[in-house]
Design an enzyme around this catalytic site. Structure first.
Site, PDB file in Angstrom:
ATOM      1  N   LYS A   1       0.829  -1.203   0.000  1.00  0.00           N
ATOM      2  CA  LYS A   1       0.000   0.000   0.000  1.00  0.00           C
ATOM      3  C   LYS A   1       0.866   1.256   0.000  1.00  0.00           C
ATOM      4  O   LYS A   1       1.720   1.437   0.876  1.00  0.00           O
ATOM      5  CB  LYS A   1      -0.903   0.031   1.243  1.00  0.00           C
ATOM      6  CG  LYS A   1      -2.071  -0.942   1.137  1.00  0.00           C
ATOM      7  CD  LYS A   1      -2.842  -1.001   2.436  1.00  0.00           C
ATOM      8  CE  LYS A   1      -3.982  -0.003   2.485  1.00  0.00           C
ATOM      9  NZ  LYS A   1      -4.770  -0.188   3.740  1.00  0.00           N
ATOM     10  N   TYR A   2       0.612   2.090  -0.991  1.00  0.00           N
ATOM     11  CA  TYR A   2       1.229   3.413  -1.067  1.00  0.00           C
ATOM     12  C   TYR A   2       0.097   4.435  -1.125  1.00  0.00           C
ATOM     13  O   TYR A   2      -0.961   4.151  -1.710  1.00  0.00           O
ATOM     14  CB  TYR A   2       2.038   3.558  -2.362  1.00  0.00           C
ATOM     15  CG  TYR A   2       3.197   2.598  -2.533  1.00  0.00           C
ATOM     16  CD1 TYR A   2       4.319   2.670  -1.710  1.00  0.00           C
ATOM     17  CD2 TYR A   2       3.187   1.642  -3.556  1.00  0.00           C
ATOM     18  CE1 TYR A   2       5.398   1.795  -1.899  1.00  0.00           C
ATOM     19  CE2 TYR A   2       4.252   0.776  -3.748  1.00  0.00           C
ATOM     20  CZ  TYR A   2       5.348   0.851  -2.916  1.00  0.00           C
ATOM     21  OH  TYR A   2       6.409  -0.001  -3.113  1.00  0.00           O
TER      22      TYR A   2
END
Ligand code: G3P
Length: 286
Positions: free
Chosen positions: A111-112
């Site tokens: 997750k970014y």
């Protein structure tokens, strides 16, 4: 139970909770975690309560143990692991964390945030076969940027529109899910919509009615669904939105991601909050 087409992920940070939900539902397709949810993990809370704050290495090790316990419990939607970032974290720094986290389990999604640096990190990640889940998405423009930044990926990429947080500011958060799906129906299918910040059974049923690809749901809401014998929306289902409608925008998915307007106040705030919850678990010298 009639198993929905929408894949169901548990939104949490406690393997025991995931195990219980799996027992209740008979399956769990995947899991999402984030720094705030990891800070709430019972073992981390216990450590903090007993006066033991963590070094950043210890925090990474704890996070790794948590996702390694969850990983075998879930199906093919995988386990999303979020990099630690604040407004100063560069794409390179996110990528190097992402690569380490990706090596922890065979079914990881990294997750970014939907920020410039996060999108840059995603663009580099997919080139290295690191699967991504772009989080803190609050607009169709951000989702279009995710589409463009991850084009050419061999693995599906996820984008996570945060429904409840848009509701919180008086908008109809589910409209963003609907609009992104409509926009992506004209694309090549490499980005899947993962409805997030789901807070109610109504949200969940509307995800099913829209045939959202995936939804990540807190245990509490899944328990409500189970307690009502797993209702599904029928043809008459009407979602009762309280917030202001969010209109659909015609966007060109072939544009480069830098040309989309990716700014959103809730993304900035979300990054800040995740960073604060993460820092609260660290010793001052970490
Ligand atoms: O899936 C995203 C989620 O963890 C955030 O939910 O309720 O804090 O907006 P919430």
């Amino acid at each position: 139970m009639h198993r929905p087409k929408t894949k169901i992920l548990v939104d949490g940070g406690d393997p025991e909770e995931t195990r219980q939900i799996k027992e209740l539902l008979g399956f769990v397709d995947g899991q999402t975690t984030n720094p705030s949810l990891i800070a709430k993990n019972p073992r981390i809370r216990q450590l903090i309560a007993s006066g033991h704050k963590l070094s950043s290495r210890e925090e990474m090790d704890e996070y790794k143990k948590i996702v390694q316990t969850i990983s075998p419990l879930v199906g093919d939607a995988g386990v999303s692991i979020e990099v630690f970032s604040d407004e100063k974290t560069t794409a390179q720094e996110m990528l190097s964390q992402g690569k380490e986290m990706f090596s922890w389990i065979p079914n990881a999604y990294i997750k970014y945030p939907c920020t410039e640096e996060g999108l840059r990190a995603a663009q580099m990640s997919v080139k290295e076969q690191v699967r991504v889940n772009m989080t803190l998405c609050f607009s169709q423009q951000q989702a279009a940027a995710v589409y463009s930044a991850t084009k050419g990926t061999k693995e599906p990429a996820y984008v996570s529109p945060f429904v409840g947080r848009l509701d919180d500011i008086g908008q109809n958060g589910m409209d963003v899910v609907k609009n992104i799906q409509r926009m992506f129906s004209k694309g090549d299918g490499h980005v899947l919509v993962l409805a997030a910040s789901i807070r109610s059974l109504e949200h969940l049923l509307y995800c099913f009615a829209l045939n959202a690809d995936l939804a990540t749901v807190p245990a509490k809401t899944l328990e409500q669904w189970a307690n009502k014998q797993f209702p599904m929306p029928d043809a008459q289902f009407q979602y009762k939105a309280s917030g202001k409608p969010i209109p659909y925008e015609e966007l060109d998915l072939e544009q480069s991601w830098e040309r989309f307007d990716i700014q959103h106040e809730l993304t900035r705030k979300g990054v800040e909050e995740f960073a604060a919850d993460y820092r609260a678990t660290l010793s001052p010298t970490a």
